[in-house]
Design an enzyme around this catalytic site. Structure first.
Site, PDB file in Angstrom:
ATOM      1  N   TYR A   1     -19.823 -23.458  42.637  1.00 12.59           N
ATOM      2  CA  TYR A   1     -19.918 -22.278  42.013  1.00 12.59           C
ATOM      3  C   TYR A   1     -19.034 -21.227  42.832  1.00 12.59           C
ATOM      4  O   TYR A   1     -19.176 -20.813  44.083  1.00 12.59           O
ATOM      5  CB  TYR A   1     -21.361 -21.729  41.894  1.00 12.59           C
ATOM      6  N   SER A   2     -18.163 -20.581  42.174  1.00 11.38           N
ATOM      7  CA  SER A   2     -17.192 -19.365  42.479  1.00 11.38           C
ATOM      8  C   SER A   2     -18.198 -18.306  42.903  1.00 11.38           C
ATOM      9  O   SER A   2     -18.898 -17.756  42.231  1.00 11.38           O
ATOM     10  CB  SER A   2     -16.228 -18.853  41.840  1.00 11.38           C
TER      11      SER A   2
ATOM     12  N   CYS B   1      -8.694 -18.629  35.987  1.00  9.82           N
ATOM     13  CA  CYS B   1      -9.993 -19.633  36.417  1.00  9.82           C
ATOM     14  C   CYS B   1     -10.642 -19.690  35.094  1.00  9.82           C
ATOM     15  O   CYS B   1     -10.705 -18.786  34.172  1.00  9.82           O
ATOM     16  CB  CYS B   1     -10.685 -18.520  37.120  1.00  9.82           C
TER      17      CYS B   1
ATOM     18  N   GLU C   1      -7.486 -22.226  39.223  1.00 10.26           N
ATOM     19  CA  GLU C   1      -8.805 -22.898  39.602  1.00 10.26           C
ATOM     20  C   GLU C   1      -9.347 -23.364  37.979  1.00 10.26           C
ATOM     21  O   GLU C   1     -10.131 -22.196  37.833  1.00 10.26           O
ATOM     22  CB  GLU C   1      -9.712 -22.126  40.360  1.00 10.26           C
TER      23      GLU C   1
ATOM     24  N   TYR D   1     -11.696 -26.098  35.452  1.00  8.10           N
ATOM     25  CA  TYR D   1     -12.646 -27.050  35.298  1.00  8.10           C
ATOM     26  C   TYR D   1     -12.793 -27.846  34.072  1.00  8.10           C
ATOM     27  O   TYR D   1     -12.639 -26.981  33.252  1.00  8.10           O
ATOM     28  CB  TYR D   1     -13.833 -26.730  36.159  1.00  8.10           C
TER      29      TYR D   1
END
Ligand code: A2P
Length: 405
Positions: A204-205, A363, A403, A405
């Site tokens: 987790y960021s 992101c 970044e 996902y």
């Protein structure tokens, strides 16, 4: 493709993962079709006896840590790679041997060609901004996790929203757990999976700046969306104040904020991809009040009620953060994605891109990567900028970061 037979007398390329940059997200291990990627409590590594250079793992890696190669005479074993905190320097003897081959011949090498192709992927190799503070990484792992206490768990999305997104605050008490804006931490969900194995660590960021939620607090916050059947997200979203959580990391050494008040920052995100940008904004607000650099945010969500931090974001002054929201599911309005908002505000984007102090950060959903890239290309075409050349230059200068996902 079968694993190449390794000739131990001639130098050859070995595929390695940079333990300093890797965020332990498990993507490479999940992607590898021949199970060549494996991990222990410390590192993700590539088994030289199994890797067939298919390069399937390169593009999905969110950090570029997967994209490392060494000319070696004798390959580093898996056990050796597990023990590393950083990649070994290129062995001189092997470099000499490689040099004897000649540049032209090396270029012809099948692996080199495939690697070069992979570099053209949307993410590309990551480089930290030159001015970024030096991050601490890998201080805690599964066998030696930090133990954090939950001091807050607040729903960020409206009660009627489709998504349950939460702001979770973890306090580290007397333990040292330093993070920089843009870094991630790992969460170890308790229990085991259906095969009796411990759950994968989930990344987790960090959503807070380096000083924590309040100056002087030894805590950090996360932005977590409850995923249907998501073991770790449901565990986190269900936590109560006082609960204890096992944490690994910190991870990530490239998706970092420039520590330069004159840097301009374009931030593009969907949903919980906003987490690092909350950290960036808070850092500027608290520590660089009169920063001449400008910050601009493109933030995509289904509806305003679904947009994490919608209320607090309205209060952030435009002088600190120029905000562009893109809503995809508002009744009676056209579906708008971040890339559409970028096109609608092309002039603003072009002004940023023409400035060599500008950094770009993406992101969130992987799907937005290509759409955003096309939007940049269109905007640049209209402004007389060569986007492909600029993007390559920005990446090489640590000014373009992805970044997803
Ligand atoms: P959509 O309405 O098509 O799902 P989520 O709420 O699932 O976390 O998603 C956040 C936002 O990202 C939503 O508005 C979603 O739109 C949008 N989104 C989905 N796919 C893309 C894409 N390929 N590019 C940009 N935004 C996207």
């Amino acid at each position: 493709m079968n694993a190449p037979v390794l000739n131990t007398t001639a130098p050859h390329k070995q595929h390695l993962i940079d333990p300093e940059i890797c965020i332990r997200c498990n993507t490479c291990e999940e992607t590898c079709p021949v199970d060549a990627v494996t991990h222990d409590d410390n590192n993700y590594v590539v088994d030289p006896d199994k890797c067939n250079f298919c390069l399937d793992c390169i593009a999905p890696c969110p950090t570029g840590s997967i994209d490392n190669w060494r000319m070696v005479g004798k390959p580093y074993t898996v056990a050796e790679q597990f023990s590393w905190n950083e990649l070994p320097v290129q062995e001189q003897i092997e470099l000499n041997a490689a040099a004897e081959k000649g540049d032209g011949e090396a270029e012809d090498d099948e692996a080199a060609r495939l690697i070069a192709q992979a570099h053209q992927g949307a993410g590309g190799k990551s480089i930290a901004p030159a001015s970024a503070s030096k991050p601490k990484i890998n201080l805690y792992n599964r066998s030696k996790p930090a133990l954090a206490t939950v001091t807050g768990n607040l729903r960020l999305t409206a009660a009627e929203a489709d998504n349950d997104v939460r702001h979770i605050i973890l306090d580290f008490g007397a333990q040292v757990f330093p993070v920089l804006e843009g870094q991630s931490i790992g969460i170890v969900a308790p229990g085991t999976d259906k095969d009796g194995k411990p759950h994968n660590i989930r990344l987790y960021s960090v959503a807070s700046p380096r000083e924590g939620e309040k100056t002087g607090a030894n805590n950090l916050s996360l932005t977590v969306k409850r995923e249907p059947n998501g073991v770790c997200s449901n565990y986190l979203c269900g936590l109560k104040k006082g609960d204890q959580v096992q944490v690994t990391g910190p991870f990530g050494a490239t998706f970092l904020m420039p520590d330069d008040p004159s840097a301009n920052i374009i931030m593009i995100c969907t949903g919980t991809g906003s987490a690092p940008f909350r950290g960036f904004t808070e850092r500027r607000r608290r520590n660089m009040k009169d920063a001449p650099g400008r910050m601009m945010l493109y933030f995509g969500a289904r509806r305003p009620e679904e947009l994490p931090y919608f209320g607090p974001l309205q209060k952030v002054p435009d002088g600190l953060l120029r905000k562009h929201f893109a809503y995809s599911r508002v009744a009676g309005e056209p579906k708008t994605y971040v890339q559409d908002r970028m096109r609608q505000t092309a002039d603003e984007v072009a002004v940023f891109l023409k400035n060599d102090r500008t950094h770009v950060y993406l992101c969130g959903l992987k799907g937005m990567e290509s759409g955003v890239d096309e939007a940049f290309a269109d905007i640049c075409r209209g402004a007389g900028i060569d986007w492909s050349g600029l993007r390559t230059q920005m990446r090489a200068q640590g000014r373009y970061h992805v970044e997803t996902y």
